[in-house]
Design a protein around this motif. Structure first.
Motif, PDB file in Angstrom:
ATOM      1  N   SER A   1       0.802  -1.480  -0.022  1.00  0.00           N
ATOM      2  CA  SER A   1       0.331  -0.066  -0.042  1.00  0.00           C
ATOM      3  C   SER A   1       0.884   1.310   0.141  1.00  0.00           C
ATOM      4  CB  SER A   1      -0.921   0.109   1.283  1.00  0.00           C
ATOM      5  OG  SER A   1      -1.742   1.071   1.047  1.00  0.00           O
ATOM      6  N   VAL A   2       1.884   1.339   0.848  1.00  0.00           N
ATOM      7  CA  VAL A   2       2.842   2.343   0.768  1.00  0.00           C
ATOM      8  C   VAL A   2       3.581   2.681  -0.514  1.00  0.00           C
ATOM      9  CG1 VAL A   2       5.045   3.199   2.041  1.00  0.00           C
ATOM     10  CG2 VAL A   2       3.158   2.432   3.290  1.00  0.00           C
ATOM     11  N   LYS A   3       3.909   1.573  -1.115  1.00  0.00           N
ATOM     12  CA  LYS A   3       4.476   1.623  -2.520  1.00  0.00           C
ATOM     13  C   LYS A   3       3.773   2.290  -3.339  1.00  0.00           C
ATOM     14  CE  LYS A   3       8.025  -1.802  -1.770  1.00  0.00           C
ATOM     15  NZ  LYS A   3       8.709  -3.300  -2.206  1.00  0.00           N
ATOM     16  N   SER A   4       2.357   1.791  -3.369  1.00  0.00           N
ATOM     17  CA  SER A   4       1.365   2.089  -4.400  1.00  0.00           C
ATOM     18  C   SER A   4       1.328   3.667  -4.162  1.00  0.00           C
ATOM     19  CB  SER A   4       0.195   1.336  -4.304  1.00  0.00           C
ATOM     20  OG  SER A   4      -0.906   1.836  -5.012  1.00  0.00           O
ATOM     21  N   SER A   5       0.971   4.094  -2.984  1.00  0.00           N
ATOM     22  CA  SER A   5       0.762   5.526  -2.582  1.00  0.00           C
ATOM     23  C   SER A   5       2.001   6.402  -2.946  1.00  0.00           C
ATOM     24  CB  SER A   5       0.414   5.698  -0.879  1.00  0.00           C
ATOM     25  OG  SER A   5      -0.593   4.978  -0.656  1.00  0.00           O
ATOM     26  N   THR A   6       3.180   5.809  -2.932  1.00  0.00           N
ATOM     27  CA  THR A   6       4.239   6.530  -2.982  1.00  0.00           C
ATOM     28  C   THR A   6       4.312   6.972  -4.686  1.00  0.00           C
ATOM     29  OG1 THR A   6       5.455   5.451  -1.218  1.00  0.00           O
ATOM     30  CG2 THR A   6       6.874   6.646  -3.076  1.00  0.00           C
ATOM     31  N   LYS A   7       4.119   5.603  -5.222  1.00  0.00           N
ATOM     32  CA  LYS A   7       4.113   5.764  -6.907  1.00  0.00           C
ATOM     33  C   LYS A   7       2.946   6.949  -7.420  1.00  0.00           C
ATOM     34  CE  LYS A   7       5.912   1.258  -7.842  1.00  0.00           C
ATOM     35  NZ  LYS A   7       5.662  -0.111  -8.588  1.00  0.00           N
ATOM     36  N   MET A   8       1.614   6.904  -6.679  1.00  0.00           N
ATOM     37  CA  MET A   8       0.959   7.661  -7.120  1.00  0.00           C
ATOM     38  C   MET A   8       1.311   9.227  -6.943  1.00  0.00           C
ATOM     39  SD  MET A   8      -2.682   5.705  -6.302  1.00  0.00           S
ATOM     40  CE  MET A   8      -3.397   6.812  -5.155  1.00  0.00           C
ATOM     41  N   ILE A   9       1.704   9.387  -5.675  1.00  0.00           N
ATOM     42  CA  ILE A   9       2.339  10.799  -5.050  1.00  0.00           C
ATOM     43  C   ILE A   9       3.270  11.267  -6.294  1.00  0.00           C
ATOM     44  CG2 ILE A   9       3.330  12.023  -3.491  1.00  0.00           C
ATOM     45  CD1 ILE A   9       1.644  10.310  -1.659  1.00  0.00           C
ATOM     46  N   LYS A  10       4.214  10.297  -6.694  1.00  0.00           N
ATOM     47  CA  LYS A  10       5.238  10.748  -7.609  1.00  0.00           C
ATOM     48  C   LYS A  10       4.608  11.141  -8.872  1.00  0.00           C
ATOM     49  CE  LYS A  10       9.313   8.295  -5.696  1.00  0.00           C
ATOM     50  NZ  LYS A  10      10.291   7.091  -5.859  1.00  0.00           N
ATOM     51  N   THR A  11       3.865  10.181  -9.083  1.00  0.00           N
ATOM     52  CA  THR A  11       3.078  10.469 -10.641  1.00  0.00           C
ATOM     53  C   THR A  11       2.378  12.247 -10.640  1.00  0.00           C
ATOM     54  OG1 THR A  11       2.813   8.289 -10.847  1.00  0.00           O
ATOM     55  CG2 THR A  11       1.479   9.769 -12.328  1.00  0.00           C
ATOM     56  N   ASP A  12       1.747  12.010  -9.513  1.00  0.00           N
ATOM     57  CA  ASP A  12       0.687  13.292  -9.231  1.00  0.00           C
ATOM     58  C   ASP A  12       1.750  14.652  -9.320  1.00  0.00           C
ATOM     59  OD1 ASP A  12      -1.234  11.857  -9.680  1.00  0.00           O
ATOM     60  OD2 ASP A  12      -1.877  12.089  -7.330  1.00  0.00           O
ATOM     61  N   ALA A  13       2.885  14.486  -8.700  1.00  0.00           N
ATOM     62  CA  ALA A  13       3.830  15.636  -8.609  1.00  0.00           C
ATOM     63  C   ALA A  13       4.509  15.828  -9.623  1.00  0.00           C
ATOM     64  CB  ALA A  13       4.731  15.103  -7.527  1.00  0.00           C
ATOM     65  N   LYS A  14       4.791  14.809 -10.733  1.00  0.00           N
ATOM     66  CA  LYS A  14       5.606  14.990 -11.976  1.00  0.00           C
ATOM     67  C   LYS A  14       4.407  15.778 -12.928  1.00  0.00           C
ATOM     68  CE  LYS A  14       7.698  12.603 -15.806  1.00  0.00           C
ATOM     69  NZ  LYS A  14       7.946  10.957 -16.061  1.00  0.00           N
ATOM     70  N   GLN A  15       3.148  15.293 -12.708  1.00  0.00           N
ATOM     71  CA  GLN A  15       2.348  15.939 -13.601  1.00  0.00           C
ATOM     72  C   GLN A  15       1.970  17.318 -13.406  1.00  0.00           C
ATOM     73  OE1 GLN A  15      -1.090  13.399 -13.146  1.00  0.00           O
ATOM     74  NE2 GLN A  15      -0.626  11.930 -14.699  1.00  0.00           N
ATOM     75  N   LEU A  16       1.861  17.511 -11.943  1.00  0.00           N
ATOM     76  CA  LEU A  16       1.906  19.107 -11.575  1.00  0.00           C
ATOM     77  C   LEU A  16       3.018  19.790 -11.925  1.00  0.00           C
ATOM     78  CD1 LEU A  16       0.187  21.087  -9.837  1.00  0.00           C
ATOM     79  CD2 LEU A  16       1.430  20.283  -8.001  1.00  0.00           C
ATOM     80  N   LYS A  17       4.004  19.291 -12.043  1.00  0.00           N
ATOM     81  CA  LYS A  17       5.064  20.226 -12.301  1.00  0.00           C
ATOM     82  C   LYS A  17       5.039  20.357 -13.779  1.00  0.00           C
ATOM     83  CE  LYS A  17      10.245  19.977 -12.294  1.00  0.00           C
ATOM     84  NZ  LYS A  17      11.575  18.974 -11.764  1.00  0.00           N
ATOM     85  N   GLU A  18       4.854  19.455 -14.663  1.00  0.00           N
ATOM     86  CA  GLU A  18       4.835  19.570 -15.990  1.00  0.00           C
ATOM     87  C   GLU A  18       3.650  20.681 -16.315  1.00  0.00           C
ATOM     88  OE1 GLU A  18       4.057  15.615 -17.452  1.00  0.00           O
ATOM     89  OE2 GLU A  18       6.280  14.993 -17.226  1.00  0.00           O
ATOM     90  N   ALA A  19       2.730  20.699 -15.645  1.00  0.00           N
ATOM     91  CA  ALA A  19       1.473  21.606 -15.976  1.00  0.00           C
ATOM     92  C   ALA A  19       1.854  22.849 -15.559  1.00  0.00           C
ATOM     93  CB  ALA A  19       0.119  20.912 -15.028  1.00  0.00           C
ATOM     94  N   VAL A  20       2.500  22.999 -14.526  1.00  0.00           N
ATOM     95  CA  VAL A  20       3.155  24.464 -14.297  1.00  0.00           C
ATOM     96  C   VAL A  20       4.013  24.862 -15.179  1.00  0.00           C
ATOM     97  CG1 VAL A  20       4.486  25.724 -12.383  1.00  0.00           C
ATOM     98  CG2 VAL A  20       2.727  24.207 -11.676  1.00  0.00           C
ATOM     99  N   THR A  21       5.064  23.961 -15.458  1.00  0.00           N
ATOM    100  CA  THR A  21       5.962  24.451 -16.649  1.00  0.00           C
ATOM    101  C   THR A  21       5.292  24.873 -17.944  1.00  0.00           C
ATOM    102  OG1 THR A  21       7.519  22.828 -15.800  1.00  0.00           O
ATOM    103  CG2 THR A  21       7.859  23.726 -18.004  1.00  0.00           C
ATOM    104  N   ARG A  22       4.257  24.116 -18.398  1.00  0.00           N
ATOM    105  CA  ARG A  22       3.623  24.540 -19.728  1.00  0.00           C
ATOM    106  C   ARG A  22       2.576  25.994 -19.457  1.00  0.00           C
ATOM    107  NH1 ARG A  22       1.847  18.986 -19.424  1.00  0.00           N
ATOM    108  NH2 ARG A  22       0.095  19.505 -18.592  1.00  0.00           N
ATOM    109  N   LEU A  23       2.105  26.184 -18.298  1.00  0.00           N
ATOM    110  CA  LEU A  23       1.303  27.066 -18.081  1.00  0.00           C
ATOM    111  C   LEU A  23       2.614  28.527 -17.986  1.00  0.00           C
ATOM    112  CD1 LEU A  23      -1.049  28.645 -17.089  1.00  0.00           C
ATOM    113  CD2 LEU A  23      -0.353  28.191 -14.756  1.00  0.00           C
ATOM    114  N   LYS A  24       3.751  28.298 -17.455  1.00  0.00           N
ATOM    115  CA  LYS A  24       4.734  29.237 -17.435  1.00  0.00           C
ATOM    116  C   LYS A  24       5.120  29.764 -18.771  1.00  0.00           C
ATOM    117  CE  LYS A  24       9.278  29.523 -15.302  1.00  0.00           C
ATOM    118  NZ  LYS A  24      10.042  28.935 -14.537  1.00  0.00           N
ATOM    119  N   GLU A  25       5.512  28.695 -19.828  1.00  0.00           N
ATOM    120  CA  GLU A  25       5.772  28.833 -21.335  1.00  0.00           C
ATOM    121  C   GLU A  25       4.510  29.389 -21.912  1.00  0.00           C
ATOM    122  OE1 GLU A  25       6.825  25.046 -22.488  1.00  0.00           O
ATOM    123  OE2 GLU A  25       8.738  24.982 -21.457  1.00  0.00           O
ATOM    124  N   ALA A  26       3.327  29.046 -21.697  1.00  0.00           N
ATOM    125  CA  ALA A  26       2.256  29.741 -22.367  1.00  0.00           C
ATOM    126  C   ALA A  26       2.322  31.384 -22.024  1.00  0.00           C
ATOM    127  CB  ALA A  26       1.032  28.895 -22.139  1.00  0.00           C
TER     128      ALA A  26
END
Length: 121
Positions: A42-67
């Motif tokens: 469960s911890v591993k699964s939660s960690t993977k989800m959090i990492k994925t969400d953090a990566k997506q958030l970072k990418e979205a912020v980067t795209r917004l900044k470029e736009a």
């Protein structure tokens, strides 16, 4: 808040909760091991989800900044052009109003001259 700090906090909290639950319930060794494996998964699964969400958030912020970098100068230039066009379009009206005010002032002066002076009898 730093994503790494959040991740460490979540993992630590999950591990502490799992350990507290594990040690406070009367279960056999086999059951305890199964619960530990389940909690670990469960911890591993939660960690993977959090990492994925953090990566997506970072990418979205980067795209917004470029736009924003691309869009804001265009908007600024467009506003300058619009303001200039408005200013040019109002010039004739301003001149017309100035002429009207001057005509009114002249008419008032003419009326004052044509009226009999009340002070002189």
């Amino acid at each position: 808040m730093n994503a790494k700090s959040l991740l460490v906090g979540l993992i630590t909290g999950t591990a502490a909760g799992a350990a507290a639950t594990l040690f406070s319930t009367p279960v056999s060794g086999q059951e305890a091991r199964e619960k530990v494996k389940l909690a670990q998964t469960s911890v591993k699964s939660s960690t993977k989800m959090i990492k994925t969400d953090a990566k997506q958030l970072k990418e979205a912020v980067t795209r917004l900044k470029e736009a924003a970098k691309e869009t804001l100068p265009e908007v600024k230039d467009s506003l300058k052009v619009s303001a200039g066009m408005w200013k040019e379009s109002t010039k004739p009206n301003i001149e017309h109003l100035k002429n009207d005010v001057k005509d009114i002032q002249d008419n008032i002066q003419d009326l004052q001259k044509s009226l009999p002076n009340k002070g002189k009898k």
